[in-house]
Scaffold this active site. Structure first.
Site, mmCIF file in Angstrom:
data_model
loop_
_atom_site.group_PDB
_atom_site.id
_atom_site.type_symbol
_atom_site.label_atom_id
_atom_site.label_comp_id
_atom_site.label_asym_id
_atom_site.label_seq_id
_atom_site.Cartn_x
_atom_site.Cartn_y
_atom_site.Cartn_z
ATOM 1 N N LYS A 1 0.865 -1.826 -7.319
ATOM 2 C CA LYS A 1 1.255 -2.586 -8.512
ATOM 3 C C LYS A 1 1.653 -1.677 -9.671
ATOM 4 O O LYS A 1 2.253 -2.146 -10.648
ATOM 5 C CB LYS A 1 0.117 -3.520 -8.936
ATOM 6 C CG LYS A 1 -0.055 -4.704 -8.006
ATOM 7 C CD LYS A 1 -1.123 -5.672 -8.497
ATOM 8 C CE LYS A 1 -1.238 -6.877 -7.572
ATOM 9 N NZ LYS A 1 -2.314 -7.805 -8.006
ATOM 10 N N HIS B 1 -2.337 -3.997 4.209
ATOM 11 C CA HIS B 1 -2.536 -5.262 4.923
ATOM 12 C C HIS B 1 -3.527 -6.226 4.284
ATOM 13 O O HIS B 1 -3.900 -7.226 4.910
ATOM 14 C CB HIS B 1 -2.993 -4.954 6.353
ATOM 15 C CG HIS B 1 -1.954 -4.237 7.162
ATOM 16 N ND1 HIS B 1 -2.269 -3.212 8.047
ATOM 17 C CD2 HIS B 1 -0.612 -4.375 7.211
ATOM 18 C CE1 HIS B 1 -1.163 -2.760 8.607
ATOM 19 N NE2 HIS B 1 -0.142 -3.444 8.115
#
Length: 270
Positions: A144, A193
């Site tokens: 992010k 994941h």
């Protein structure tokens, strides 16, 4: 508060950054801790843990945003204090302290790290596995750092195009860590994941069932619970019972045996 602003505040000597929407009792508790009114060992352990983990996370995200190789050595120094804080001070104190921080991504990662510590302790993980799990939890959203701030910090729902950009963070984080020399397969898998679902509906790779490792399954539960219970200017925090009900309704996407164990871990922390 963007990462650069938060880091600048810390450089100038700020020891707590609190958004205006926090409940008054949380603000009072945080200020009391800052001026030394609360001086118990439990409170000190939590305060130290949040500061150490926050510094490690802040440095990692700043390096990732700047396109520099990330240094995991600094992250390692923040792991022990997280586990000590949750074990000695309790998860509730950890969450209350983390909620005094304004930056949403920073807050989320620290919340997930605290939840992971509580989950690992409850499950009786070996010491090295506790560190490994909390390490993955603390840095799971490193990608992010490269998402545009207008998307990352947008209040309210993202539109479809913005959501598509936001969903690139998992693959980006994986590449950031690999470029920095990270080679632990559990950490790399957790970062890439943690949004995968057992039925194949997750991203970025649409993994199914046994393709998703045990540590990732645990982290995904912590991640979803943190997102549901976070405090935001545009929404109230969801009560634990309601958040657990949503997790329980995700049968087929999450492993229910692990969801039940997580619920037990949260109940033990109350």
């Amino acid at each position: 508060m963007p990462w650069e602003t938060l880091r600048h505040a810390k450089t100038l000597g700020a020891t707590a950054c609190m958004p205006a929407y926090l409940p008054p009792e949380t603000v009072v508790a945080a200020l009391a801790n800052q001026v030394g009114i609360i001086a118990g060992n439990a409170e000190k352990a939590v305060s130290r843990g949040v500061v150490r983990a926050g510094e490690a996370l802040n440095g990692l995200m700043a390096e990732a945003r700047a396109g520099q190789p990330v240094r995991m050595g600094a992250v390692e120094a923040g792991l022990g204090p997280i586990l000590t804080a949750v074990q000695e001070g309790g998860l509730a104190r950890w969450l209350d302290t983390v909620w005094t921080h304004d930056d949403a991504t920073y807050q989320h990662c620290l919340l997930v790290a605290g939840l992971a510590a509580q989950f690992a302790l409850h499950l009786g993980f070996r010491h090295e596995d506790q560190f490994r799990f909390v390490r993955a939890a603390l840095i799971h959203d490193v990608g992010k750092a490269r998402i545009p701030l207008e998307i990352l910090n947008k209040p309210g729902r993202l539109d479809p195009d913005e959501l598509a950009v936001m969903r690139t963070h998992a693959a980006i984080g994986h590449e950031v860590l690999r470029a920095g020399g990270e080679c632990d397969p559990v950490t790399l898998s957790a970062v890439r994941h943690h949004h995968e679902m057992l039925d194949g509906s997750g991203y970025p790779d649409g993994l199914v069932g046994d393709q998703i490792g045990d540590m990732v399954r645990l982290l995904t539960i912590c991640d979803i619970y943190a997102a549901l219970t976070e405090r935001r200017p545009y929404k109230s925090p969801m009560p634990m019972a309601d958040a657990m009900a949503i997790l329980a309704a995700m049968d087929g996407k999450l492993e229910m045996r692990l969801v039940e164990s997580f619920g037990d871990a949260m109940a033990a922390a109350v």
